[in-house]
Motif scaffolding. Structure first.
Motif, short mmCIF file in Angstrom:
data_model
loop_
_atom_site.label_atom_id
_atom_site.label_comp_id
_atom_site.label_asym_id
_atom_site.label_seq_id
_atom_site.Cartn_x
_atom_site.Cartn_y
_atom_site.Cartn_z
N ASP A 77 0.81 -1.22 0.00
CA ASP A 77 0.00 0.00 0.00
C ASP A 77 0.84 1.27 0.00
O ASP A 77 0.37 2.33 -0.40
CB ASP A 77 -0.94 0.02 1.21
N ASP A 78 2.09 1.16 0.47
CA ASP A 78 2.95 2.34 0.50
C ASP A 78 3.60 2.52 -0.88
O ASP A 78 4.38 1.67 -1.32
CB ASP A 78 4.03 2.17 1.56
N GLU A 81 7.61 2.33 -1.03
CA GLU A 81 8.14 0.97 -0.87
C GLU A 81 7.84 0.12 -2.10
O GLU A 81 8.70 -0.61 -2.61
CB GLU A 81 7.54 0.32 0.37
N TRP A 137 -3.36 5.68 -5.75
CA TRP A 137 -2.45 6.45 -4.89
C TRP A 137 -2.60 7.94 -5.15
O TRP A 137 -2.59 8.74 -4.22
CB TRP A 137 -1.01 6.02 -5.16
N ALA A 142 -1.67 10.21 -1.96
CA ALA A 142 -0.44 9.57 -1.51
C ALA A 142 0.72 9.77 -2.47
O ALA A 142 1.86 9.47 -2.14
CB ALA A 142 -0.67 8.06 -1.31
N ALA A 203 11.29 5.31 1.23
CA ALA A 203 10.83 4.26 2.16
C ALA A 203 11.98 3.83 3.09
O ALA A 203 13.13 3.88 2.69
CB ALA A 203 10.33 3.06 1.37
#
Length: 203
Positions: A77-78, A81, A137, A142, A203
């Motif tokens: 989800d990040d 990363e 995203w 994000a 990340a």
């Protein structure tokens, strides 16, 4: 499958990768592959039945890793990363499957005339998934409001060039072949470039 059969098939695919990359599909004869692999020509037909099947095996040797490479995009989800892991995975393919990558690139550049339909469909579905994830995203704030399609294309081009244009890259870097550190440096640089371009935190 016996170990001997598996070993012979791997050898034939490796040789076919190189010859298809250097000569193209049409110009590469089964007899050429047999000669370089130092196996009887009938053995190739025994294992693969036809040149088309061997070509598919060559394409699968790179498209299967390509399909696996997007797992970080799909599962994480990040965005920072996920993009970092995706770039590393794509560079590993260029490092570990250079000839097969060139075969795939040549196939695409020639209009994908010999690319099996089921492989093409899986690759298209993967692209659709990646674009949807990038879009998600962006929509939730994000990631910067950039073109998800062009982000994907940029990552493809930047990672696959280390296999598809290896001769040129090695000439510029004044070495016979790239080493582990070269790919590590490429991963660091490309990750930073993408992360900053997408206005993300490392990340």
């Amino acid at each position: 499958m016996s170990r001997i059969r598996e070993k012979n098939q791997e050898l034939i695919i490796q040789v076919a990768c190189q010859l298809f990359a250097e000569q193209g599909y049409a110009a590469t004869k089964v007899a050429d592959i047999a000669k370089v692999a130092d196996v009887p020509k009938p053995n190739i037909y025994y294992y693969f039945k036809a040149k088309d099947n061997l070509y598919r095996a060559v394409l699968e040797s790179v498209t299967l890793p390509l399909l696996e490479a997007s797992k970080p995009i799909e599962q994480l989800d990040d965005p920072s990363e996920a993009l970092s892991e995706y770039i590393k995975a794509k560079l590993r393919i260029s490092r570990d499957h250079p000839y097969a990558s060139k075969v795939f690139a040549n196939e695409v550049m020639s209009g994908a005339k010999y690319l099996p339909e089921d492989i093409a469909e899986k690759l298209h579905a993967q692209s659709t998934m990646i674009i949807a994830k990038f879009t998600g995203w962006i929509e939730r704030g994000a990631m910067a409001d950039i073109s998800p399609q062009h982000l994907m294309f940029t990552i493809w081009a930047a990672t696959q060039t280390y296999a598809d244009f290896s001769w040129q890259i090695c000439k510029v870097m004044e070495k016979d072949q790239l080493d582990e550190q070269d790919f590590a440096d490429a991963a660091t640089f490309l990750t930073q470039l993408v992360i900053r371009g997408c206005q993300l935190e490392q990340a």
